[in-house]
Enzyme design. Structure first.
Site, PDB file in Angstrom:
ATOM      1  N   ASN A  43       0.847  -1.197   0.000  1.00 24.51           N
ATOM      2  CA  ASN A  43       0.000   0.000   0.000  1.00 24.51           C
ATOM      3  C   ASN A  43       0.885   1.250   0.000  1.00 24.51           C
ATOM      4  O   ASN A  43       1.935   1.291   0.642  1.00 24.51           O
ATOM      5  CB  ASN A  43      -1.016   0.007   1.141  1.00 24.51           C
ATOM      6  N   GLU A  45       0.416   5.146   0.685  1.00 22.70           N
ATOM      7  CA  GLU A  45      -0.483   6.182   1.181  1.00 22.70           C
ATOM      8  C   GLU A  45      -0.008   7.561   0.751  1.00 22.70           C
ATOM      9  O   GLU A  45       1.111   7.729   0.240  1.00 22.70           O
ATOM     10  CB  GLU A  45      -0.588   6.086   2.709  1.00 22.70           C
ATOM     11  N   CYS A  54      -4.112   0.755  -2.657  1.00 19.01           N
ATOM     12  CA  CYS A  54      -3.956  -0.506  -1.912  1.00 19.01           C
ATOM     13  C   CYS A  54      -2.880  -1.394  -2.542  1.00 19.01           C
ATOM     14  O   CYS A  54      -2.596  -1.302  -3.749  1.00 19.01           O
ATOM     15  CB  CYS A  54      -5.257  -1.289  -1.918  1.00 19.01           C
ATOM     16  N   GLU A  56      -2.992  -4.498  -3.320  1.00 20.68           N
ATOM     17  CA  GLU A  56      -3.491  -5.380  -4.388  1.00 20.68           C
ATOM     18  C   GLU A  56      -3.456  -4.671  -5.734  1.00 20.68           C
ATOM     19  O   GLU A  56      -3.068  -5.244  -6.753  1.00 20.68           O
ATOM     20  CB  GLU A  56      -4.934  -5.820  -4.093  1.00 20.68           C
ATOM     21  N   CYS A  87     -10.337  -4.758  -0.244  1.00 24.07           N
ATOM     22  CA  CYS A  87     -11.453  -3.797  -0.155  1.00 24.07           C
ATOM     23  C   CYS A  87     -12.327  -3.919  -1.410  1.00 24.07           C
ATOM     24  O   CYS A  87     -11.980  -4.604  -2.380  1.00 24.07           O
ATOM     25  CB  CYS A  87     -10.912  -2.373   0.000  1.00 24.07           C
ATOM     26  N   CYS A  90     -10.683  -2.948  -4.776  1.00 26.00           N
ATOM     27  CA  CYS A  90      -9.729  -3.971  -5.220  1.00 26.00           C
ATOM     28  C   CYS A  90     -10.446  -5.220  -5.724  1.00 26.00           C
ATOM     29  O   CYS A  90      -9.997  -5.851  -6.681  1.00 26.00           O
ATOM     30  CB  CYS A  90      -8.760  -4.328  -4.097  1.00 26.00           C
TER      31      CYS A  90
HETATM   32  N1  THU Z   1      -5.274  -1.522   2.354  1.00 23.49           N
HETATM   33  C1  THU Z   1      -4.675  -2.316   1.423  1.00 23.49           C
HETATM   34  O1  THU Z   1      -3.594  -2.000   0.915  1.00 23.49           O
HETATM   35  N2  THU Z   1      -5.293  -3.471   1.076  1.00 23.49           N
HETATM   36  C2  THU Z   1      -6.405  -3.963   1.683  1.00 23.49           C
HETATM   37  O2  THU Z   1      -6.854  -5.049   1.332  1.00 23.49           O
HETATM   38  C3  THU Z   1      -7.056  -3.190   2.757  1.00 23.49           C
HETATM   39  C4  THU Z   1      -6.571  -1.800   2.922  1.00 23.49           C
HETATM   40  C5  THU Z   1      -4.558  -0.319   2.799  1.00 23.49           C
HETATM   41  C6  THU Z   1      -5.090   0.996   2.363  1.00 23.49           C
HETATM   42  C7  THU Z   1      -4.562   1.919   3.455  1.00 23.49           C
HETATM   43  O3  THU Z   1      -3.229   2.280   3.141  1.00 23.49           O
HETATM   44  C8  THU Z   1      -4.514   1.041   4.684  1.00 23.49           C
HETATM   45  O4  THU Z   1      -4.548  -0.289   4.215  1.00 23.49           O
HETATM   46  C9  THU Z   1      -5.655   1.268   5.651  1.00 23.49           C
HETATM   47  O5  THU Z   1      -6.872   1.195   5.003  1.00 23.49           O
END
Ligand code: THU
Length: 130
Positions: A43, A45, A54, A56, A87, A90
């Site tokens: 991920n 941010e 994310c 994925e 999520c 994704c």
């Molecule tokens: N996140 C992912 O990278 N993948 C997931 O399946 C769930 C959420 C990340 C997005 C954000 O950076 C952090 O997790 C919190 O939501």
């Protein structure tokens, strides 16, 4: 090491590069292409929060941009007792590019669960609806 373990290990390694200073929720993903290549993602941010991508989707975009089509499985790794499923956004992307693949969830303690995409994403909107 079996195929699932190899993919989990790649996702775990990708998680090391997570850029998650706002949530501190570090996620790694790994995607196995039918070519045999494995693409990791973490991920990423952003201070605006909403531009966060994310793990994925990073893995998927890396693979697609390298010319890969057709995928066998995807793995998602977090450091949580409750395993982390992809999520909603994704799931839409995984369905588009991977279809009904096994989604291999894992944590750092070795807990794993395999869920077929059709169970995570029933009644999808996809190209068959157009
Ligand atoms: N996140 C992912 O990278 N993948 C997931 O399946 C769930 C959420 C990340 C997005 C954000 O950076 C952090 O997790 C919190 O939501």
């Amino acid at each position: 090491m079996g195929e699932n373990e190899t993919l989990i290990s790649a996702a775990r390694q990708a998680r090391e590069n997570a850029h998650a200073p706002y949530s501190n929720f570090r996620v790694g993903a790994a995607l196995r292409a039918t070519s045999g290549r494995i693409f990791g993602g973490c991920n990423v941010e952003n201070a605006t929060y909403g531009l966060t991508v994310c793990a994925e989707r990073v893995a998927i975009f890396k693979a697609i941009s390298e010319g890969e089509r057709g995928f066998d499985a995807i793995s998602v790794v977090t450091d949580t007792d409750t395993l982390t499923p992809p999520c909603g956004a994704c799931r839409q992307l995984i369905w588009e590019f991977c279809g009904d693949v096994p989604v291999i969830l894992a944590n750092l303690k070795g807990k794993t669960e395999v869920i077929p995409m059709r169970d995570l994403f029933p009644k999808p909107f996809d190209s068959s609806n157009l």
